[in-house]
Design a protein around this motif. Structure first.
Motif, short mmCIF file in Angstrom:
data_model
loop_
_atom_site.label_atom_id
_atom_site.label_comp_id
_atom_site.label_asym_id
_atom_site.label_seq_id
_atom_site.Cartn_x
_atom_site.Cartn_y
_atom_site.Cartn_z
N LEU A 37 42.46 45.94 32.01
CA LEU A 37 41.95 45.01 33.02
C LEU A 37 40.43 45.02 33.05
O LEU A 37 39.77 43.98 33.03
N PHE A 38 39.84 46.22 33.10
CA PHE A 38 38.39 46.33 33.12
C PHE A 38 37.76 45.78 31.84
O PHE A 38 36.70 45.17 31.87
N SER A 39 38.42 45.99 30.72
CA SER A 39 37.90 45.47 29.45
C SER A 39 37.84 43.95 29.47
O SER A 39 36.83 43.35 29.06
N PHE A 40 38.90 43.32 29.95
CA PHE A 40 38.90 41.86 30.02
C PHE A 40 37.91 41.34 31.07
O PHE A 40 37.29 40.29 30.89
N MET A 41 37.77 42.06 32.16
CA MET A 41 36.78 41.66 33.17
C MET A 41 35.37 41.73 32.58
O MET A 41 34.55 40.84 32.83
N THR A 42 35.10 42.76 31.81
CA THR A 42 33.79 42.90 31.18
C THR A 42 33.57 41.79 30.16
O THR A 42 32.49 41.19 30.11
N LEU A 43 34.58 41.52 29.36
CA LEU A 43 34.47 40.45 28.37
C LEU A 43 34.20 39.11 29.05
O LEU A 43 33.36 38.32 28.59
N ARG A 44 34.85 38.87 30.15
CA ARG A 44 34.63 37.62 30.88
C ARG A 44 33.18 37.50 31.34
O ARG A 44 32.57 36.45 31.24
N LEU A 59 27.85 35.80 42.33
CA LEU A 59 27.82 36.88 43.32
C LEU A 59 29.22 37.39 43.66
O LEU A 59 29.43 38.61 43.75
N PRO A 60 30.23 36.55 43.84
CA PRO A 60 31.59 37.07 44.06
C PRO A 60 32.09 37.95 42.91
O PRO A 60 32.79 38.93 43.13
N GLY A 61 31.69 37.62 41.68
CA GLY A 61 32.05 38.45 40.53
C GLY A 61 31.44 39.83 40.63
O GLY A 61 32.05 40.84 40.25
N LEU A 62 30.22 39.91 41.15
CA LEU A 62 29.56 41.20 41.35
C LEU A 62 30.30 42.02 42.40
O LEU A 62 30.51 43.23 42.23
N VAL A 63 30.72 41.37 43.47
CA VAL A 63 31.47 42.06 44.53
C VAL A 63 32.79 42.58 43.98
O VAL A 63 33.20 43.72 44.24
N VAL A 64 33.47 41.75 43.18
CA VAL A 64 34.72 42.17 42.56
C VAL A 64 34.49 43.38 41.65
O VAL A 64 35.28 44.33 41.64
N SER A 65 33.40 43.37 40.92
CA SER A 65 33.08 44.50 40.04
C SER A 65 32.90 45.79 40.84
O SER A 65 33.42 46.85 40.46
#
Length: 136
Positions: A37-44, A59-65
């Motif tokens: 999951l983290f790998s795909f999130m990083t790739l995205r 900014l929402p992506g940063l909060v999700v991270s």
């Protein structure tokens, strides 16, 4: 590169590393899904850098991270607590088994190793109730 995207990528890479560490420490395949999951999130996020829209909308992506990284941290704490509990249970079990061997009785998880004492609300039978002579 936008600082929001850069920080998000760094947090997600930390999440990948932390989840790999957790996977190696526990040897539990289920944490492999977290790593994936983290790998795909990083790739995205890396692919988002290549687009022209890398502004405040990320900014929402940063909060999700950040939340995902906190989740991995709390999972790690849970695994540590579970390991400590297993160690304590193993120690208690070994002591109960040793007690059972000494007393020549099998130690079962539901048997009490020592007789329980009478509580203050329980009473012992008096000598009078044992008197069968009929005199008081």
């Amino acid at each position: 590169m936008n600082w929001i995207i850069a920080l998000s990528i760094v947090l997600r890479l930390l999440g990948v590393g932390y989840s790999v560490l957790l996977l190696a420490r526990t040897r539990d395949r289920r944490f492999g899904f977290l790593t994936l999951l983290f790998s795909f999130m990083t790739l995205r996020q890396v692919l988002t850098v290549q687009t022209a829209t890398t502004g405040i909308e990320e900014l929402p992506g940063l909060v999700v991270s950040a939340l995902a990284l906190l989740t991995v941290y709390y999972l790690s704490e849970y695994v540590t607590e579970e390991d400590e509990l297993k160690t304590r249970l193993r120690t208690v079990n070994e002591r109960l088994q040793a007690f059972g061997r000494r007393s020549n009785t099998p130690a079962t998880p539901y048997s009490s190793p020592t007789p329980t004492a009478l509580s203050s609300t329980q009473t012992r039978p008096s000598n009078r109730s044992l008197d069968t002579s009929g005199t008081k």
